[in-house]
Enzyme design. Structure first.
Site, PDB file in Angstrom:
ATOM      1  N   GLY A  57       2.087  -3.813  -8.630  1.00  0.00           N
ATOM      2  CA  GLY A  57       1.949  -2.656  -9.517  1.00  0.00           C
ATOM      3  C   GLY A  57       0.559  -2.029  -9.554  1.00  0.00           C
ATOM      4  O   GLY A  57       0.415  -0.817  -9.698  1.00  0.00           O
TER       5      GLY A  57
ATOM      6  N   GLN B  85       0.813  -1.227   0.000  1.00  0.00           N
ATOM      7  CA  GLN B  85       0.000   0.000   0.000  1.00  0.00           C
ATOM      8  C   GLN B  85       0.841   1.271   0.000  1.00  0.00           C
ATOM      9  O   GLN B  85       0.394   2.314  -0.464  1.00  0.00           O
ATOM     10  CB  GLN B  85      -0.943   0.015   1.218  1.00  0.00           C
ATOM     11  CG  GLN B  85      -2.065  -1.011   1.138  1.00  0.00           C
ATOM     12  CD  GLN B  85      -3.056  -0.738   0.008  1.00  0.00           C
ATOM     13  OE1 GLN B  85      -3.127   0.383  -0.517  1.00  0.00           O
ATOM     14  NE2 GLN B  85      -3.818  -1.744  -0.378  1.00  0.00           N
TER      15      GLN B  85
ATOM     16  N   CYS C  80     -10.118  -8.313  -0.461  1.00  0.00           N
ATOM     17  CA  CYS C  80      -9.964  -9.770  -0.446  1.00  0.00           C
ATOM     18  C   CYS C  80     -10.876 -10.429   0.567  1.00  0.00           C
ATOM     19  O   CYS C  80     -11.092 -11.617   0.528  1.00  0.00           O
ATOM     20  CB  CYS C  80      -8.521 -10.137  -0.118  1.00  0.00           C
ATOM     21  SG  CYS C  80      -7.409  -9.389  -1.279  1.00  0.00           S
TER      22      CYS C  80
HETATM   23  N1  PLP Z   1      -0.553  -6.649   1.063  1.00  0.00           N
HETATM   24  C1  PLP Z   1      -1.377  -5.613   1.220  1.00  0.00           C
HETATM   25  C2  PLP Z   1      -1.137  -4.653   2.326  1.00  0.00           C
HETATM   26  C3  PLP Z   1      -2.427  -5.403   0.331  1.00  0.00           C
HETATM   27  O1  PLP Z   1      -3.236  -4.353   0.479  1.00  0.00           O
HETATM   28  C4  PLP Z   1      -2.623  -6.327  -0.730  1.00  0.00           C
HETATM   29  C5  PLP Z   1      -3.762  -6.166  -1.665  1.00  0.00           C
HETATM   30  O2  PLP Z   1      -4.720  -5.505  -1.352  1.00  0.00           O
HETATM   31  C6  PLP Z   1      -1.722  -7.392  -0.850  1.00  0.00           C
HETATM   32  C7  PLP Z   1      -0.707  -7.533   0.059  1.00  0.00           C
HETATM   33  C8  PLP Z   1      -1.868  -8.397  -1.957  1.00  0.00           C
HETATM   34  O3  PLP Z   1      -1.698  -7.760  -3.196  1.00  0.00           O
HETATM   35  P1  PLP Z   1      -2.026  -8.564  -4.542  1.00  0.00           P
HETATM   36  O4  PLP Z   1      -3.476  -8.948  -4.447  1.00  0.00           O
HETATM   37  O5  PLP Z   1      -1.764  -7.612  -5.624  1.00  0.00           O
HETATM   38  O6  PLP Z   1      -1.163  -9.752  -4.559  1.00  0.00           O
END
Ligand code: PLP
Length: 407
Positions: free
Chosen positions: A202, A179, A327
């Site tokens: 990205g 973030q 998520c």
């Molecule tokens: N870490 C943090 C703090 C996040 O906010 C996110 C996604 O929201 C992730 C990890 C995982 O990112 P990605 O879904 O692009 O793998």
């Protein structure tokens, strides 16, 4: 549409799209190929690596690996560290990590590892005393996020990583900068000099989804994780995603060019939204308000109503926001972050996250400020916790006991 869910993902910047375009149909060659046509492609990938490595203050360009996303980077770092250091079986993380770390921690516990999940206070600040007490002689790795995706609260990575290295330089420090990347300064030769590994994605800063990065400081004990071809110096097999790598470097370049102005403007808009809501609506509080926060994030608890209801009504007006992590928003469970902060029941179910980007404009904030009070008033009329006649919360004895979030 008004898009205020930039912590979930961001729009691809037009400059990024344009930079990527030639690498789909014209310069589509495999960077590992030997013929002349492939050489500029290989060169473009290495220039992209150099640009991002320099932006982060890495000492060596080769310390930066391209991955598919932050989740891959975090898995690679944690499982790679475990494979390289089998004698140590204790890890430290926090109770408020993104599931990309939290769920690995729980899985490792099931496999017999010891994992300490450090708590936070009511403002979202890490419990530093607990953190220091948990550092042990068999601690392998500390995995901590820089900025929280739900509240925007920033953890003091410089201080935490220094304490770790002063305690035992062989403990590895992994930072999830998903973030904060491009929003808060990260210098791997400065404030982050004690960080061994750093993960990012990205699509959080106007590059496309499907490209991420893992910084691995030279000498860090971390085993190869995606076994295959010799790409990424043999540390991550798989043909490079050339257009997206080029796009991510362009996104970093754009962010670096306008950083101070963008962040100042975003913070002004976030503060306008925050102050407006707090002034116009009773019984609201800003989650994480007492802590250092990212300039683009507002997580606001509206007591006595449900966040899902607010989101539906906002959506009907074309406003995109979120009740927490993208998520976990499919579930009706309250946010683990707000639960760890001790946010009371009547607030954590009514929490909404607005996250801004450099494309957010003031008229959008004004529109939300105009509509939000009506939405809250409408939902409170339906709430069993709200006394409509007195326009205040009901006395506790009138509240239906054991009411669950899903009812
Ligand atoms: N870490 C943090 C703090 C996040 O906010 C996110 C996604 O929201 C992730 C990890 C995982 O990112 P990605 O879904 O692009 O793998």
């Amino acid at each position: 549409m008004i898009y205020l869910d930039n912590n979930a993902t961001t729009a691809v910047a037009p400059e990024v799209r344009d930079a990527m375009a030639p690498f789909f149909c014209d310069e589509y060659f495999n960077p590992s190929s030997m013929y002349d046509a492939a050489k500029p492609v290989k060169h473009a990938v290495e220039s992209a690596r150099e640009l991002i490595a320099q932006f982060l203050g890495a000492s060596y360009t080769s310390e930066l690996l391209f991955t598919s996303c932050a989740t891959e980077s975090l898995n690679a770092a944690i499982f790679g560290a475990i494979r390289a250091n089998p004698e140590r079986r204790h890890l430290i993380t926090t109770a408020v990590e993104h599931p990309a770390v939290l769920e690995i921690g729980k899985e490792l516990q099931r496999e017999g590892f010891e994992v300490s999940f450090i708590g936070v206070d009511r403002q979202g600040n890490l419990n530093l005393g607990e953190f220091v007490r948990e550092l042990r002689s068999d601690t392998l790795l500390v995995a901590i996020m820089h900025a929280n995706n739900e509240t925007g609260v920033v953890f003091p990575i410089e201080r935490l990583s220094r304490v770790v290295k002063e305690t035992d330089p062989s403990i590895l420090f992994l930072c999830d900068a998903t973030q904060s990347m491009t929003k808060i300064p990260i210098q791997l030769n400065g404030n982050f000099r004690n960080v061994d590994m750093l993960a990012f994605s990205g699509h959080k800063f106007h590059a496309p989804k499907g490209i991420g990065g893992l910084y691995l400081r030279r000498g860090t004990r971390c085993r190869t994780f995606l076994i295959g071809g010799h790409q990424e110096l043999g540390r991550r097999g798989g043909t490079e995603n050339v257009p997206y790598i080029i796009g991510m470097a362009k996104a970093v370049e754009c962010a670096a060019g306008n950083h101070a102005d963008d962040q100042k403007r975003i913070e002004y808009l976030r503060n306008k939204l925050e102050n407006g809501i707090v002034q116009k609506i009773s019984n609201v509080e800003v989650n994480g308000s007492g802590a250092e926060r990212m300039p683009n994030t507002l997580n606001i608890a509206v007591h006595y109503i449900e966040g899902e209801g607010i989101l539906y009504q906002l959506s009907a007006l074309g406003i995109c926001a979120s009740s927490g992590s993208a998520c976990t928003s499919g579930s009706l469970e309250p946010s683990h972050v707000l639960t760890a902060m001790g946010v009371p029941f009547t607030a954590k179910h009514g929490s909404v996250r607005f996250s801004l980007s450099r494309y957010t404009v003031e008229s959008e904030i004004d529109f939300v400020l105009d509509k939000f009070p009506e939405i809250v008033a409408r939902l409170r009329r339906l709430s069993p916790y709200w006394d409509q006649a007195a326009n205040k919360p009901r006395e506790p004895q009138h509240v239906v006991p054991n009411r669950t979030h899903s009812s």
